[in-house]
Scaffold this active site. Structure first.
Site, PDB file in Angstrom:
ATOM      1  N   GLY A  41       2.729  -1.133   4.317  1.00  0.00           N
ATOM      2  CA  GLY A  41       2.752   0.294   3.983  1.00  0.00           C
ATOM      3  C   GLY A  41       4.179   0.765   3.749  1.00  0.00           C
ATOM      4  N   GLY A  42       4.769   1.370   4.770  1.00  0.00           N
ATOM      5  CA  GLY A  42       6.099   1.982   4.658  1.00  0.00           C
ATOM      6  C   GLY A  42       7.140   1.086   3.989  1.00  0.00           C
ATOM      7  N   GLY A  98       2.235   2.372  10.794  1.00  0.00           N
ATOM      8  CA  GLY A  98       3.201   3.461  10.655  1.00  0.00           C
ATOM      9  C   GLY A  98       3.877   3.861  11.953  1.00  0.00           C
ATOM     10  CD  GLU A 145      -3.561  -2.371   7.292  1.00  0.00           C
ATOM     11  OE1 GLU A 145      -2.467  -2.615   6.813  1.00  0.00           O
ATOM     12  OE2 GLU A 145      -4.207  -1.333   7.047  1.00  0.00           O
ATOM     13  CG  ASN A 185      -1.707   1.234   1.428  1.00  0.00           C
ATOM     14  OD1 ASN A 185      -1.808   2.048   0.506  1.00  0.00           O
ATOM     15  ND2 ASN A 185      -2.291   1.416   2.608  1.00  0.00           N
ATOM     16  CD1 TRP A 186       3.507   0.878  -2.805  1.00  0.00           C
ATOM     17  CD2 TRP A 186       3.765   2.104  -4.668  1.00  0.00           C
ATOM     18  NE1 TRP A 186       4.278   0.155  -3.677  1.00  0.00           N
ATOM     19  CE2 TRP A 186       4.455   0.886  -4.836  1.00  0.00           C
ATOM     20  CE3 TRP A 186       3.787   3.033  -5.701  1.00  0.00           C
ATOM     21  CZ2 TRP A 186       5.154   0.571  -6.006  1.00  0.00           C
ATOM     22  CZ3 TRP A 186       4.479   2.727  -6.871  1.00  0.00           C
ATOM     23  CH2 TRP A 186       5.161   1.505  -7.003  1.00  0.00           C
ATOM     24  CE  LYS A 187      -0.061   3.328   4.682  1.00  0.00           C
ATOM     25  NZ  LYS A 187      -0.048   3.469   6.129  1.00  0.00           N
ATOM     26  CB  SER A 213       4.897  -1.624  12.164  1.00  0.00           C
ATOM     27  OG  SER A 213       4.489  -0.286  12.384  1.00  0.00           O
ATOM     28  CG  HIS A 224      -5.792   2.121   5.044  1.00  0.00           C
ATOM     29  ND1 HIS A 224      -5.362   3.094   5.915  1.00  0.00           N
ATOM     30  CD2 HIS A 224      -4.802   1.202   4.965  1.00  0.00           C
ATOM     31  CE1 HIS A 224      -4.145   2.770   6.338  1.00  0.00           C
ATOM     32  NE2 HIS A 224      -3.782   1.635   5.774  1.00  0.00           N
ATOM     33  CD  GLU A 280      -2.906   5.679   6.578  1.00  0.00           C
ATOM     34  OE1 GLU A 280      -2.879   5.701   5.340  1.00  0.00           O
ATOM     35  OE2 GLU A 280      -2.022   5.129   7.271  1.00  0.00           O
TER      36      GLU A 280
HETATM   37  P1  PGA Z   1       2.657   0.388   7.669  1.00  0.00           P
HETATM   38  O1  PGA Z   1       1.217   0.604   7.017  1.00  0.00           O
HETATM   39  O2  PGA Z   1       3.208  -0.893   7.116  1.00  0.00           O
HETATM   40  O3  PGA Z   1       3.459   1.590   7.225  1.00  0.00           O
HETATM   41  O4  PGA Z   1       2.479   0.327   9.146  1.00  0.00           O
HETATM   42  C1  PGA Z   1       0.371  -0.484   6.783  1.00  0.00           C
HETATM   43  C2  PGA Z   1      -0.895   0.006   6.147  1.00  0.00           C
HETATM   44  O5  PGA Z   1      -1.339   1.111   6.503  1.00  0.00           O
HETATM   45  O6  PGA Z   1      -1.487  -0.666   5.297  1.00  0.00           O
END
Ligand code: PGA
Length: 259
Positions: free
Chosen positions: A238-239, A176, A170, A10-12, A217, A95, A97
């Site tokens: 994500g990251g 994050g 999640e 997930n590149w956001k 994470s 998600h 966010e």
């Molecule tokens: P993260 O994000 O790996 O940076 O914690 C995961 C996600 O939001 O899908």
């Protein structure tokens, strides 16, 4: 039940189109060699057509990070299921966010999941409790409701569509933050909360075939801990998905655990 693990990046809101091309060029040959794992990249909408061309015949799937449920019309700034389907097989829905910053609810998630299923997309449906909810012992209650309401009304008479759903657990406190859940805790939520809730909706046979990813994470160093757990069927990353070596290593770890 033999569930093929699915690792999605997930590149956001990261990477311009040029940067997205560059990242894919760096990882494509390494990723495509990894067997027994479903691999998915979810870049920002605007990079999707460019990556569609790069990823053709690579065995690496493309996903969007959101969609709107209406087919078309006066919805400025939104992207329809059909627009996503033109290029993508997957779509992330709900998600945390989007729930936190853009007002998404279990009800809007449900409309989006239904629209995705209807058009033939594979939804990656995100659930997870906040830190407050975790500390108050509300994880099971919150996650159960997110599944029950978010996936309500998906026609169990058409098992193929329900089987296609991917759930991503999640915990919001792990996203994050560098503070991942333990493998054991995630496995517990997957096996004792999410899968039974899926079983209530779709019956045990379908519930057993639905993949449940862990997200929050995930890194190359902790990935194996998650994939060793019997109820964890991949990861939403994500990251670490923006770092070529990390993402490849996470995908390799999933391949090793493929049962
Ligand atoms: P993260 O994000 O790996 O940076 O914690 C995961 C996600 O939001 O899908």
């Amino acid at each position: 039940m033999n569930r093929i693990p699915v690792v999605a990046g997930n590149w956001k809101m990261n990477k311009t189109v040029a940067e997205a091309r560059e990242l894919v060029s760096t990882i494509i040959s390494k990723l495509r060699e990894i067997p027994n794992v479903e691999k998915v990249l979810c870049p920002p909408f605007i990079a999707i057509p460019a990556l569609y061309e790069l990823l053709e015949n690579s065995g690496i799937g493309l996903g969007a990070q959101n969609l709107y449920w209406e087919e078309k019309g006066a919805f400025t700034g939104e992207i329809s299921p059909g627009m996503v389907k033109e290029f993508c097989k997957y779509v992330i829905i709900g998600h945390s966010e989007r729930r936190t910053y853009f007002g998404e609810t279990d009800e809007s998630v449900n409309r989006k999941v239904s629209a995705a299923i209807k058009i033939g997309l594979t939804p990656i449906v995100c659930v997870g409790e906040t830190l407050d909810q975790y500390e108050s012992g509300l994880t099971s209650e919150v996650v159960r409701r997110q599944i029950k309401v978010g996936l309500a009304g998906i026609d169990p008479v058409d098992p193929a569509s329900a089987r296609r759903i991917i759930v991503a657990y999640e915990p919001v406190w792990a996203i994050g933050t560098g503070k991942a859940s333990s493998g054991e805790n995630a496995n517990h939520v997957h096996g004792q909360v999410i899968r039974p809730a899926l079983s209530d909706l779709f019956g045990d046979d379908i519930a057993q075939s639905i993949r449940i990813q862990y997200g929050g994470s995930v890194t190359a160093s902790n990935a194996s801990e998650f994939f060793a757990q019997p109820e964890i069927d991949g990861a939403l990353v994500g990251g670490a998905s923006l770092k070529p070596d990390e993402f490849v290593a996470i995908t390799k770890a999933a391949a090793k655990s493929s049962r």
